[in-house]
Design an enzyme around this catalytic site. Sequence first.
Site, PDB file in Angstrom:
ATOM      1  N   PRO A  81      -2.069 -11.823  10.637  1.00 35.07           N
ATOM      2  CA  PRO A  81      -2.822 -11.738  12.206  1.00 35.07           C
ATOM      3  C   PRO A  81      -2.518  -9.623  11.836  1.00 35.07           C
ATOM      4  CG  PRO A  81       0.002 -12.317  11.569  1.00 35.07           C
ATOM      5  CD  PRO A  81      -0.953 -12.097   9.997  1.00 35.07           C
ATOM      6  N   ASP A  82      -3.479 -10.279  13.424  1.00 34.14           N
ATOM      7  CA  ASP A  82      -4.136  -9.037  13.369  1.00 34.14           C
ATOM      8  C   ASP A  82      -3.357  -8.069  14.679  1.00 34.14           C
ATOM      9  OD1 ASP A  82      -4.878  -5.956  15.187  1.00 34.14           O
ATOM     10  OD2 ASP A  82      -7.004  -6.232  12.892  1.00 34.14           O
ATOM     11  N   ILE A  83      -1.679  -7.355  14.486  1.00 34.50           N
ATOM     12  CA  ILE A  83      -0.595  -7.509  15.139  1.00 34.50           C
ATOM     13  C   ILE A  83      -1.329  -6.811  16.234  1.00 34.50           C
ATOM     14  CG2 ILE A  83       1.926  -6.383  15.080  1.00 34.50           C
ATOM     15  CD1 ILE A  83       1.632  -7.024  12.372  1.00 34.50           C
ATOM     16  N   VAL A  84      -1.307  -6.095  16.079  1.00 30.34           N
ATOM     17  CA  VAL A  84      -1.942  -4.682  17.419  1.00 30.34           C
ATOM     18  C   VAL A  84      -3.535  -5.097  18.169  1.00 30.34           C
ATOM     19  CG1 VAL A  84      -4.353  -3.530  16.767  1.00 30.34           C
ATOM     20  CG2 VAL A  84      -2.546  -2.147  17.999  1.00 30.34           C
ATOM     21  N   LYS A  87       9.120 -17.337 -10.913  1.00 30.84           N
ATOM     22  CA  LYS A  87       8.646 -16.255 -11.155  1.00 30.84           C
ATOM     23  C   LYS A  87       7.375 -16.156 -11.748  1.00 30.84           C
ATOM     24  CE  LYS A  87       9.074 -11.958 -14.180  1.00 30.84           C
ATOM     25  NZ  LYS A  87       9.523 -11.459 -15.177  1.00 30.84           N
ATOM     26  N   ASN A 129       0.618  -1.188  -0.157  1.00 33.81           N
ATOM     27  CA  ASN A 129       0.083  -0.117  -0.288  1.00 33.81           C
ATOM     28  C   ASN A 129       0.327   1.620   0.650  1.00 33.81           C
ATOM     29  OD1 ASN A 129       0.400   1.169   2.779  1.00 33.81           O
ATOM     30  ND2 ASN A 129      -0.644  -1.278   3.078  1.00 33.81           N
ATOM     31  N   LYS A 189     -11.226  -4.576  19.144  1.00 32.28           N
ATOM     32  CA  LYS A 189      -9.343  -4.823  19.724  1.00 32.28           C
ATOM     33  C   LYS A 189      -8.920  -5.011  20.697  1.00 32.28           C
ATOM     34  CE  LYS A 189      -8.153  -3.228  14.889  1.00 32.28           C
ATOM     35  NZ  LYS A 189      -7.465  -3.927  13.963  1.00 32.28           N
ATOM     36  N   PHE A 234      -4.265   3.204  14.695  1.00 27.64           N
ATOM     37  CA  PHE A 234      -4.473   4.088  14.274  1.00 27.64           C
ATOM     38  C   PHE A 234      -5.773   3.581  13.799  1.00 27.64           C
ATOM     39  CE2 PHE A 234      -0.908   6.251  14.703  1.00 27.64           C
ATOM     40  CZ  PHE A 234      -0.794   7.377  14.565  1.00 27.64           C
ATOM     41  N   ASP A 285      -4.557  -6.620   4.852  1.00 28.96           N
ATOM     42  CA  ASP A 285      -4.678  -7.050   5.316  1.00 28.96           C
ATOM     43  C   ASP A 285      -5.006  -8.630   5.253  1.00 28.96           C
ATOM     44  OD1 ASP A 285      -6.187  -5.632   7.126  1.00 28.96           O
ATOM     45  OD2 ASP A 285      -7.299  -5.061   5.651  1.00 28.96           O
TER      46      ASP A 285
HETATM   47  O1  C5P Z   1      -8.296  -2.916  10.992  1.00 35.42           O
HETATM   48  P1  C5P Z   1      -7.520  -1.582  10.940  1.00 35.42           P
HETATM   49  O2  C5P Z   1      -6.200  -2.057  10.173  1.00 35.42           O
HETATM   50  O3  C5P Z   1      -8.537  -0.263  10.305  1.00 35.42           O
HETATM   51  O4  C5P Z   1      -6.780  -1.652  12.144  1.00 35.42           O
HETATM   52  C1  C5P Z   1      -6.114  -0.781  11.923  1.00 35.42           C
HETATM   53  C2  C5P Z   1      -5.123  -1.066  13.290  1.00 35.42           C
HETATM   54  O5  C5P Z   1      -4.650  -1.820  13.585  1.00 35.42           O
HETATM   55  C3  C5P Z   1      -4.122   0.126  12.545  1.00 35.42           C
HETATM   56  O6  C5P Z   1      -3.343   0.729  14.050  1.00 35.42           O
HETATM   57  C4  C5P Z   1      -2.853  -0.643  12.463  1.00 35.42           C
HETATM   58  O7  C5P Z   1      -1.309  -0.626  12.988  1.00 35.42           O
HETATM   59  C5  C5P Z   1      -2.929  -2.191  12.965  1.00 35.42           C
HETATM   60  N1  C5P Z   1      -3.536  -3.213  12.066  1.00 35.42           N
HETATM   61  C6  C5P Z   1      -2.322  -4.360  13.078  1.00 35.42           C
HETATM   62  N2  C5P Z   1      -2.338  -5.239  11.987  1.00 35.42           N
HETATM   63  C7  C5P Z   1      -3.489  -5.919  10.825  1.00 35.42           C
HETATM   64  C8  C5P Z   1      -3.696  -4.299  10.331  1.00 35.42           C
HETATM   65  C9  C5P Z   1      -3.802  -3.548  11.469  1.00 35.42           C
HETATM   66  O8  C5P Z   1      -2.032  -3.941  13.976  1.00 35.42           O
HETATM   67  N3  C5P Z   1      -2.668  -6.223  10.340  1.00 35.42           N
END
Ligand code: C5P
Length: 398
Positions: free
Chosen positions: A305-308, A289, A210, A341, A323, A279
């Site tokens: 995975p959702d890191i935060v 390739k 992105n 979250k 954010f 995502d």
């Molecule tokens: O769910 P969304 O992407 O809108 O959430 C944004 C927040 O979650 C940001 O703080 C981003 O750094 C964090 N995030 C994350 N891991 C992901 C997706 C988003 O830590 N896979």
Amino acid sequence: MGSLVNKHVLMGVTGGIAAYKSAELIRQLQKAGATVRVIMTPAAQEFITPLTLQALSGYPVHTALLDSAAEAAMGHIELARWADLILIAPASADFLARLCHGEGGDLLGAVCLASSCTIAVAPAMNQAMWANASTQKNVNNLNSRGIKIIGPGEGYQACGDVGAGRMEEPDLITDQVKALFTSNLLDGKKVVITAGPTREALDPVRYISNHSSGKMGYALAVAAVEAGAETILISGPVNLQAPERVTIMHVVSAQDLLDASLEAVVDADIFIAAAAVADYRPAHNAHQKIKKNDDNISLALTKNPDIVATIASLEKRPFTVGFAAETNDLENHARKKLNNKKLDLVIANDVSNQSIGFNSDDNQVTIITNDSTEKLPLMSKGTLAIHLIRHLASCVSK
Ligand code: C5P
């Protein structure tokens, strides 16, 4: 003491014989790493020419509030947002009085009114003018509003008097300016910040990513280290210079970012997720390739995975900040993120507005917690980072 690397100093020069010292001051600030732009009042131009300060600063000197050419290039509101610090040196007795009353009839006064950054003044005037009750009352008022007063020094004056009222020497002002960017708000604290995009490999030469520039996360890392924190910045691929005194961990994919976050977050007090994490990632990362044999191909994607959220669910968790970049219904969506979250705080911004967010130097955010909503004005990412770090320091010191 910190340096001024990447700092934007907007210098205001008002009328007084000490205006000749502002030339040397520009040099000293630049030597410390600052970019300097200059505003001169009409009286200042009687003592030193705009051309001199233009040649030294490397930028056109701004002199008028209602100048259509200047406003088109960088008007007073842009100048106000550009500045990380407004430094008025020399600051005459008259300007201090006008600043005290919030007068915006000239460019320098208007910029001071429009800016959210720190303002510092280096007074310079005859000793009797400095000692005058009106000047002292104005200075006390400015001081109580958080405007920093640098000097004045004491000694022989151009008018023949001896006493307090000389503008401080440029090297001393530069040291005090450096000190303005540092605090001990986060002394002894550890802050981990994620920044930039992630890249999710499709094959050895292609990836999904992105447009995140990383500017907000990097600005937060600078503000955290300047507030005294041990700062770890986990960065996706960006074109930014690593901030001084920050430990940087370079990552590429969301999985790398998660691994690095889990490693860095041990004993951390604050975790700020400013990264724009992809995502989804390709379900298969081809070893060779991918060839363009077929007219159509499908791409299977797997959720990252959702890191935060992972950090927020740790048993021993830091104060966790996310954010929320939204295009509509900002507060509602951000609150959902806060709850889903399990975050302590969300910094929400409206990305439907082209002048803020991704790649821009400015941002306008709303700080959302379980029991509060605070909308901040539009400002540079550097100034915003300082405001956010101050806010987070107050949250973790409660
Ligand atoms: O769910 P969304 O992407 O809108 O959430 C944004 C927040 O979650 C940001 O703080 C981003 O750094 C964090 N995030 C994350 N891991 C992901 C997706 C988003 O830590 N896979």
